[in-house]
Design a protein around this motif. Structure first.
Motif, PDB file in Angstrom:
ATOM      1  N   MET A   1       0.824  -1.206   0.000  1.00  0.00           N
ATOM      2  CA  MET A   1       0.000   0.000   0.000  1.00  0.00           C
ATOM      3  C   MET A   1       0.853   1.250   0.000  1.00  0.00           C
ATOM      4  SD  MET A   1      -2.979  -0.938  -0.447  1.00  0.00           S
ATOM      5  CE  MET A   1      -2.286  -2.279  -1.402  1.00  0.00           C
ATOM      6  N   LEU A   2       2.024   1.181   0.612  1.00  0.00           N
ATOM      7  CA  LEU A   2       2.935   2.312   0.517  1.00  0.00           C
ATOM      8  C   LEU A   2       3.322   2.535  -0.931  1.00  0.00           C
ATOM      9  CD1 LEU A   2       4.635   4.461   1.843  1.00  0.00           C
ATOM     10  CD2 LEU A   2       6.407   2.759   2.238  1.00  0.00           C
ATOM     11  N   LEU A   3       3.483   1.457  -1.677  1.00  0.00           N
ATOM     12  CA  LEU A   3       3.782   1.597  -3.100  1.00  0.00           C
ATOM     13  C   LEU A   3       2.689   2.376  -3.799  1.00  0.00           C
ATOM     14  CD1 LEU A   3       5.152   0.940  -5.786  1.00  0.00           C
ATOM     15  CD2 LEU A   3       3.874  -1.194  -5.824  1.00  0.00           C
ATOM     16  N   ARG A   4       1.443   2.053  -3.497  1.00  0.00           N
ATOM     17  CA  ARG A   4       0.357   2.748  -4.177  1.00  0.00           C
ATOM     18  C   ARG A   4       0.388   4.231  -3.853  1.00  0.00           C
ATOM     19  NH1 ARG A   4      -5.702   0.700  -3.359  1.00  0.00           N
ATOM     20  NH2 ARG A   4      -4.791  -1.150  -4.289  1.00  0.00           N
ATOM     21  N   ARG A   5       0.626   4.559  -2.581  1.00  0.00           N
ATOM     22  CA  ARG A   5       0.708   5.969  -2.195  1.00  0.00           C
ATOM     23  C   ARG A   5       1.857   6.654  -2.914  1.00  0.00           C
ATOM     24  NH1 ARG A   5      -2.410   9.758  -0.368  1.00  0.00           N
ATOM     25  NH2 ARG A   5      -3.162   8.525   1.361  1.00  0.00           N
ATOM     26  N   ARG A   6       3.012   5.987  -2.966  1.00  0.00           N
ATOM     27  CA  ARG A   6       4.153   6.604  -3.627  1.00  0.00           C
ATOM     28  C   ARG A   6       3.939   6.700  -5.124  1.00  0.00           C
ATOM     29  NH1 ARG A   6       8.214   8.142  -2.399  1.00  0.00           N
ATOM     30  NH2 ARG A   6       9.313   7.391  -4.224  1.00  0.00           N
ATOM     31  N   THR A   7       3.258   5.717  -5.695  1.00  0.00           N
ATOM     32  CA  THR A   7       3.004   5.776  -7.117  1.00  0.00           C
ATOM     33  C   THR A   7       2.124   6.954  -7.466  1.00  0.00           C
ATOM     34  OG1 THR A   7       3.212   3.381  -7.283  1.00  0.00           O
ATOM     35  CG2 THR A   7       2.083   4.495  -9.071  1.00  0.00           C
ATOM     36  N   THR A   8       1.072   7.178  -6.694  1.00  0.00           N
ATOM     37  CA  THR A   8       0.221   8.323  -6.992  1.00  0.00           C
ATOM     38  C   THR A   8       0.985   9.616  -6.812  1.00  0.00           C
ATOM     39  OG1 THR A   8      -0.601   8.330  -4.718  1.00  0.00           O
ATOM     40  CG2 THR A   8      -1.899   7.133  -6.336  1.00  0.00           C
ATOM     41  N   SER A   9       1.868   9.682  -5.824  1.00  0.00           N
ATOM     42  CA  SER A   9       2.668  10.889  -5.645  1.00  0.00           C
ATOM     43  C   SER A   9       3.543  11.119  -6.853  1.00  0.00           C
ATOM     44  CB  SER A   9       3.512  10.763  -4.381  1.00  0.00           C
ATOM     45  OG  SER A   9       4.325  11.888  -4.215  1.00  0.00           O
ATOM     46  N   LYS A  10       4.155  10.072  -7.377  1.00  0.00           N
ATOM     47  CA  LYS A  10       4.999  10.203  -8.545  1.00  0.00           C
ATOM     48  C   LYS A  10       4.209  10.662  -9.765  1.00  0.00           C
ATOM     49  CE  LYS A  10       9.135   9.196  -7.247  1.00  0.00           C
ATOM     50  NZ  LYS A  10      10.173  10.222  -7.311  1.00  0.00           N
ATOM     51  N   ILE A  11       2.984  10.127  -9.920  1.00  0.00           N
ATOM     52  CA  ILE A  11       2.138  10.571 -11.026  1.00  0.00           C
ATOM     53  C   ILE A  11       1.897  12.061 -10.919  1.00  0.00           C
ATOM     54  CG2 ILE A  11      -0.182  10.438 -12.011  1.00  0.00           C
ATOM     55  CD1 ILE A  11      -0.205   7.479 -11.133  1.00  0.00           C
ATOM     56  N   ALA A  12       1.542  12.494  -9.716  1.00  0.00           N
ATOM     57  CA  ALA A  12       1.257  13.918  -9.526  1.00  0.00           C
ATOM     58  C   ALA A  12       2.469  14.767  -9.845  1.00  0.00           C
ATOM     59  CB  ALA A  12       0.797  14.164  -8.087  1.00  0.00           C
ATOM     60  N   LEU A  13       3.655  14.333  -9.381  1.00  0.00           N
ATOM     61  CA  LEU A  13       4.853  15.112  -9.634  1.00  0.00           C
ATOM     62  C   LEU A  13       5.173  15.167 -11.111  1.00  0.00           C
ATOM     63  CD1 LEU A  13       7.116  13.868  -6.718  1.00  0.00           C
ATOM     64  CD2 LEU A  13       6.382  16.213  -7.089  1.00  0.00           C
ATOM     65  N   GLY A  14       5.037  14.039 -11.804  1.00  0.00           N
ATOM     66  CA  GLY A  14       5.351  14.002 -13.223  1.00  0.00           C
ATOM     67  C   GLY A  14       4.426  14.867 -14.041  1.00  0.00           C
ATOM     68  N   VAL A  15       3.133  14.805 -13.737  1.00  0.00           N
ATOM     69  CA  VAL A  15       2.171  15.610 -14.470  1.00  0.00           C
ATOM     70  C   VAL A  15       2.396  17.086 -14.211  1.00  0.00           C
ATOM     71  CG1 VAL A  15      -0.274  16.145 -14.720  1.00  0.00           C
ATOM     72  CG2 VAL A  15       0.454  13.781 -14.563  1.00  0.00           C
ATOM     73  N   ALA A  16       2.675  17.415 -12.957  1.00  0.00           N
ATOM     74  CA  ALA A  16       2.902  18.823 -12.628  1.00  0.00           C
ATOM     75  C   ALA A  16       4.107  19.360 -13.383  1.00  0.00           C
ATOM     76  CB  ALA A  16       3.104  18.983 -11.126  1.00  0.00           C
ATOM     77  N   ALA A  17       5.166  18.566 -13.446  1.00  0.00           N
ATOM     78  CA  ALA A  17       6.352  19.022 -14.150  1.00  0.00           C
ATOM     79  C   ALA A  17       6.061  19.245 -15.632  1.00  0.00           C
ATOM     80  CB  ALA A  17       7.477  17.997 -13.985  1.00  0.00           C
ATOM     81  N   LEU A  18       5.245  18.376 -16.196  1.00  0.00           N
ATOM     82  CA  LEU A  18       4.887  18.490 -17.605  1.00  0.00           C
ATOM     83  C   LEU A  18       4.148  19.782 -17.899  1.00  0.00           C
ATOM     84  CD1 LEU A  18       4.506  17.140 -20.446  1.00  0.00           C
ATOM     85  CD2 LEU A  18       2.389  16.177 -19.556  1.00  0.00           C
ATOM     86  N   LEU A 117      -6.386  14.001  -9.026  1.00  0.00           N
ATOM     87  CA  LEU A 117      -6.470  13.146 -10.212  1.00  0.00           C
ATOM     88  C   LEU A 117      -5.835  11.789  -9.926  1.00  0.00           C
ATOM     89  CD1 LEU A 117      -7.007  12.604 -13.221  1.00  0.00           C
ATOM     90  CD2 LEU A 117      -4.825  13.730 -13.716  1.00  0.00           C
ATOM     91  N   ALA A 118      -4.675  11.803  -9.271  1.00  0.00           N
ATOM     92  CA  ALA A 118      -4.001  10.552  -8.976  1.00  0.00           C
ATOM     93  C   ALA A 118      -4.808   9.670  -8.029  1.00  0.00           C
ATOM     94  CB  ALA A 118      -2.622  10.842  -8.377  1.00  0.00           C
ATOM     95  N   LEU A 119      -5.590  10.298  -7.144  1.00  0.00           N
ATOM     96  CA  LEU A 119      -6.389   9.545  -6.173  1.00  0.00           C
ATOM     97  C   LEU A 119      -7.789   9.213  -6.675  1.00  0.00           C
ATOM     98  CD1 LEU A 119      -5.611  11.335  -2.782  1.00  0.00           C
ATOM     99  CD2 LEU A 119      -4.707   9.169  -3.603  1.00  0.00           C
ATOM    100  N   SER A 120      -8.150   9.720  -7.831  1.00  0.00           N
ATOM    101  CA  SER A 120      -9.549   9.613  -8.259  1.00  0.00           C
ATOM    102  C   SER A 120     -10.015   8.165  -8.392  1.00  0.00           C
ATOM    103  CB  SER A 120      -9.761  10.363  -9.575  1.00  0.00           C
ATOM    104  OG  SER A 120      -8.934   9.824 -10.603  1.00  0.00           O
ATOM    105  N   GLY A 121      -9.102   7.247  -8.671  1.00  0.00           N
ATOM    106  CA  GLY A 121      -9.481   5.841  -8.753  1.00  0.00           C
ATOM    107  C   GLY A 121      -9.561   5.147  -7.412  1.00  0.00           C
ATOM    108  N   LEU A 122      -9.143   5.841  -6.339  1.00  0.00           N
ATOM    109  CA  LEU A 122      -9.135   5.239  -5.005  1.00  0.00           C
ATOM    110  C   LEU A 122     -10.246   5.767  -4.111  1.00  0.00           C
ATOM    111  CD1 LEU A 122      -5.284   5.457  -4.283  1.00  0.00           C
ATOM    112  CD2 LEU A 122      -6.541   3.573  -5.348  1.00  0.00           C
ATOM    113  N   LEU A 123     -10.627   7.016  -4.305  1.00  0.00           N
ATOM    114  CA  LEU A 123     -11.646   7.603  -3.435  1.00  0.00           C
ATOM    115  C   LEU A 123     -13.016   6.991  -3.710  1.00  0.00           C
ATOM    116  CD1 LEU A 123     -10.648  11.369  -3.706  1.00  0.00           C
ATOM    117  CD2 LEU A 123     -10.252   9.847  -1.757  1.00  0.00           C
ATOM    118  N   PRO A 124     -13.851   6.820  -2.685  1.00  0.00           N
ATOM    119  CA  PRO A 124     -15.202   6.290  -2.906  1.00  0.00           C
ATOM    120  C   PRO A 124     -16.045   7.281  -3.702  1.00  0.00           C
ATOM    121  CG  PRO A 124     -14.900   6.951  -0.617  1.00  0.00           C
ATOM    122  CD  PRO A 124     -13.556   7.039  -1.255  1.00  0.00           C
TER     123      PRO A 124
END
Length: 521
Positions: A1-18, A117-124
């Motif tokens: 689950m830590l992986l999932r949290r870190r993965t979403t963080s990485k998505i957010a960082l990558g998109v923001a940089a773009l 956006l990164a969390l949108s698939g996880l939130l109820p």
């Protein structure tokens, strides 16, 4: 689950940089500053004063972006302005819309622009139906007038450095040099990049959104940011969820030292688990054997760094790596097996060497050094590091060693004292070693109107919607939907782990966590 949290963080960082060029060229909306202290208010406009538009790049059309101009110095609202970049996903069911839900993913220094956006698939869905999900990069971060210190990869790779008598003078020189570079490059801005000012920006975001109150979800460092907002603007708080909480009385050097304290308990739990699974991992039949193997590898790496798929790790880096992983026992066990192979000269896969960008490191330092005063005498750090290397051998010397904050300019404001009756919901894993249970209890004491949901036997950093505990998820979702806190603190059971394994899907260290121990990572 830590992986999932870190993965979403990485998505957010990558998109923001773009999207930094897109956002910085977007129309901006200036807004008058809220008064700088507690009890101040900003009259909410009848409608949003922000100009929303598509975010560009590969971002879905459901996500909109805007930029808000805020004062660099909130005590001088008519002075220089900086940009704060925002994103929005509108409530999925306008008929049930309750308001806005702001997010902060931790750090400090993490981009939160596309965290929703990164969390949108996880939130109820019930939460997404009722809230506009609002992401933002805090001031100085990512697309929000980013800071820079002019650091290099060599400066950034291992920010918390192990204590050794022979290298202490070099560590002191390094810490002073980093501080000097940051201040020489960004002095005008740097003194105003603080948690207190980010909380003030949040209230300007609230006003610009046309809301009288805001709801909020903060992870790790984001829990402290949320608590500061409750202290400054208690009348503006709606529903606040603080996931994996910092102790406000320990910011920030004390929080780093809390990592070392809890890491020892987590290490003991991990050696016990690994010994019980000796048939699978072959790392020792007893906890003592597992522990000896680990420290033998550390000693070997200190003599000659290990070749991990082309990247060389010394003993301090091995300790930092395992410290991150031991709350996920199977991940740490697989990693120790690969480290053993590397020590024997066998080829192993590449281990990731996450290095923060200049902006991430500058933002991190601006907060942890600018929120509170640190000791200024190098002798204090030497004495503390020597002491903690014995008390907490896994990581104590690193977090008590000299740090750039020793040479930071004095904070322009006193640290925020958190002591109020504002309602909030704190959620916490029992065995989180990054924000330990003891620090969540500290937050609970500071926010006297709050409730704590503790996940019994919960592991990892982050709880809500991460598959840790359905019970805890239900309590949080109910609170976000109804606004009603539990009558008293709640203990929830962790969901059952997969048979014979820890709660993790990591196949190898190729997906292991970052080694720079930011509070939200």
């Amino acid at each position: 689950m830590l992986l999932r949290r870190r993965t979403t963080s990485k998505i957010a960082l990558g998109v923001a940089a773009l999207l930094v060029p897109v956002l910085l060229s977007a129309p901006t909306t200036p807004i008058a500053a809220a008064a700088a202290g507690p009890g101040s208010s900003v009259a909410a406009p009848a409608t949003s004063s922000l100009t929303w538009q598509g975010c560009g790049g590969d971002i879905p059309d459901t996500v909109e972006c805007a930029t808000l101009k805020v004062p660099l110095d909130h005590h001088k609202p008519g002075g220089k302005k900086i940009a704060v970049s925002l994103s929005r996903i509108k409530a999925a069911n306008p008929a049930e819309r309750h308001g806005v839900l702001l997010f902060n993913p931790g750090g400090p220094g993490n981009s939160g622009l596309f965290y929703p956006l990164a969390l949108s698939g996880l939130l109820p869905q019930s939460v997404k139906d009722r809230y506009d999900l609002i992401g933002f990069d805090p001031r100085g971060v990512g697309a929000s007038s980013p800071l820079a210190c002019g650091t290099t990869t060599a400066d950034e790779r291992l920010t918390y450095r192990p204590y050794r008598d022979a290298t202490f003078a070099k560590d002191v020189a390094w810490a002073r040099d980093i501080a000097d570079r940051c201040w020489n490059r960004s002095e005008e801005t740097l003194r105003h990049i603080t948690t207190r000012n980010t909380a003030r920006d949040m209230d300007l975001i609230r006003a610009a959104l046309g809301e009288r109150r805001i709801s909020y979800f903060g992870l790790s460092y984001g829990t402290y940011l949320g608590s500061v907002y409750t202290q400054l603007y208690p009348q503006r708080v709606d529903r606040f969820v603080l996931d994996s909480a910092v102790d406000p009385k320990r910011v920030w050097r004390g929080m780093g030292q809390a990592w070392a304290e809890q890491a020892e308990t987590a290490f003991d739990r991990w050696t016990d688990w690994t010994a019980r699974h000796a048939a699978r991992y072959g790392l020792g039949d007893t906890p003592a054997e597992v522990e000896k193997l680990f420290w033998d590898i550390v000693a070997r790496a200190d003599r000659e760094p290990l070749d991990l798929g082309g990247t060389r790790f010394d003993g301090a880096e091995v300790r930092e790596y395992i410290r991150w992983e031991i709350t996920h026992p199977s991940v740490a066990a697989r990693t120790l097996g690969l480290l053993r192979d590397a020590a024997a000269g066998k080829p192993v896969p590449t281990f990731p060497t996450f290095v923060p960008t200049d902006n991430e490191l500058a933002s991190y330092l601006s907060i942890v050094c600018g929120d509170t005063r640190w000791p200024t005498a190098s002798a204090v750090y030497r004495a503390d590091a020597r002491r903690d290397s014995v008390r907490y051998p896994l990581y104590g010397d690193s977090v008590s060693n000299i740090f750039p904050c020793a040479y930071w300019s004095r904070p322009i404001e006193a640290a925020t004292t958190i002591d109020n009756e504002v309602p909030a919901l704190i959620i916490q894993n029992e065995w989180d070693s990054q924000t330990p249970l003891a620090t969540a209890l500290g937050m609970r004491r500071a926010l006297k109107g709050s409730r704590l949901v503790m996940v019994d036997e919960g592991q990892g950093h982050g709880v809500y919607s991460l598959g840790i505990s359905a019970c805890a998820d239900d309590v949080v979702t109910h609170y976000l939907i109804t606004g009603r806190l539990p009558v008293r603190d709640v203990t929830c059971a962790a969901d059952p782990l997969p048979a014979g394994d820890s709660r993790s899907a990591w196949p190898s260290p190729a997906t292991a966590p970052a080694r720079l121990p930011f509070f939200g990572r």
